[in-house]
Design an enzyme around this catalytic site. Structure first.
Site, PDB file in Angstrom:
ATOM      1  NE  ARG A  77      -3.412  -0.203   2.855  1.00  0.00           N
ATOM      2  CZ  ARG A  77      -3.980  -0.120   4.060  1.00  0.00           C
ATOM      3  NH1 ARG A  77      -3.927  -1.148   4.890  1.00  0.00           N
ATOM      4  NH2 ARG A  77      -4.587   0.986   4.421  1.00  0.00           N
ATOM      5  CE  LYS A  95      -1.361   1.769   7.172  1.00  0.00           C
ATOM      6  NZ  LYS A  95      -1.383   2.912   8.159  1.00  0.00           N
ATOM      7  CG  HIS A 107       4.750 -17.640   4.848  1.00  0.00           C
ATOM      8  ND1 HIS A 107       5.511 -18.568   4.177  1.00  0.00           N
ATOM      9  CD2 HIS A 107       5.170 -17.686   6.127  1.00  0.00           C
ATOM     10  CE1 HIS A 107       6.349 -19.143   5.023  1.00  0.00           C
ATOM     11  NE2 HIS A 107       6.164 -18.630   6.210  1.00  0.00           N
ATOM     12  CE1 TYR A 110      -1.576  -3.690   7.429  1.00  0.00           C
ATOM     13  CE2 TYR A 110      -1.343  -3.485   9.812  1.00  0.00           C
ATOM     14  CZ  TYR A 110      -1.595  -2.911   8.568  1.00  0.00           C
ATOM     15  OH  TYR A 110      -1.851  -1.565   8.479  1.00  0.00           O
ATOM     16  CG  ASN A 121      12.479 -14.820   9.676  1.00  0.00           C
ATOM     17  OD1 ASN A 121      12.583 -15.179   8.512  1.00  0.00           O
ATOM     18  ND2 ASN A 121      11.540 -15.318  10.480  1.00  0.00           N
ATOM     19  CG  ASN A 130      -1.264  -0.142  12.266  1.00  0.00           C
ATOM     20  OD1 ASN A 130      -2.033  -1.086  12.395  1.00  0.00           O
ATOM     21  ND2 ASN A 130      -1.267   0.621  11.188  1.00  0.00           N
ATOM     22  NE  ARG A 184       4.834 -20.020  23.983  1.00  0.00           N
ATOM     23  CZ  ARG A 184       5.779 -20.226  23.084  1.00  0.00           C
ATOM     24  NH1 ARG A 184       5.840 -19.484  22.014  1.00  0.00           N
ATOM     25  NH2 ARG A 184       6.681 -21.174  23.253  1.00  0.00           N
TER      26      ARG A 184
END
Length: 203
Positions: A77, A95, A107, A110, A121, A130, A184
């Protein structure tokens, strides 16, 4: 096969460039020498460097360095800047971000409103969070970092050089150089309890 390619007169194409059928290339796009544009791309107002490979992707108002691989099914974008030797792979969206030389997001990631340093990586399913519903904030990731699969980086955030973030972590605090991050909850396994939740399920 020229009838299956649309290229604006304003587009500038370098030497030894291969453009396959079913591409739309528009606006002030520049394509560097020895680059291959595989079928089914939409490219607009984007500068593409030399020796790149672009496959089945949507690129708008962006810049790509030399020896980079984009796609298949990537989306750049506006105001995305991709460095030399980078890989932006399957179903990765970028973006308003700068991704520096040698960094890979292969793969399902975002990357928005971010700066990512060299040779980092970015694992499968990583999300740069964001937007909090009201405002958008920046995320800065240093060089030589490892961001594991299914990691959430919650802005505003600074990830220092050589940080290792384990898969499945959600990170909200800044790191120092060389930190190891695991964020986690440890799994709970209850022996032989699964069948209670599977009652009525057919095999």
């Amino acid at each position: 096969m020229k009838e299956n390619i649309y290229i604006d007169e304003s587009v500038r194409v370098g030497k030894n460039v291969t453009i396959h059928p079913f591409n739309v290339i528009r606006g002030n796009t520049q394509i560097g020498d020895n680059t291959i544009i595989y079928p089914f791309n939409y490219i607009e107002d984007t500068k593409i460097g030399e020796n790149c490979e672009i496959s089945m992707s949507n690129l708008v108002q962006s810049e790509i360095g030399n020896n980079a691989t984009i796609g298949p099914f990537a989306r750049l974008r506006p105001n995305s800047k991709i460095g030399d030797r980078c890989k932006i792979g399957n179903f990765v969206e970028v973006k308003n971000s700068e991704i520096k030389d040698g960094t890979k997001a292969s793969h399902l990631a975002y990357i928005g409103d971010a700066s990512v340093g060299e040779d980092t990586n970015i694992g499968c399913g990583a999300i740069f969070v964001n937007y909090n519903g009201k405002i958008k904030n920046k995320i800065k990731v240093g060089k030589h970092c490892f961001i594991g699969s299914n990691v959430n980086l919650v802005a505003p955030l600074n990830v220092a050089d050589k940080t290792y973030i384990c898969a499945g972590s959600t990170l909200t605090k800044d790191t120092n150089e060389g930190d190891f991050v695991i964020a986690r909850e440890r799994e709970t396994i209850k022996a032989n309890k699964g069948k209670e939740y599977l009652k009525g399920e057919s095999n």
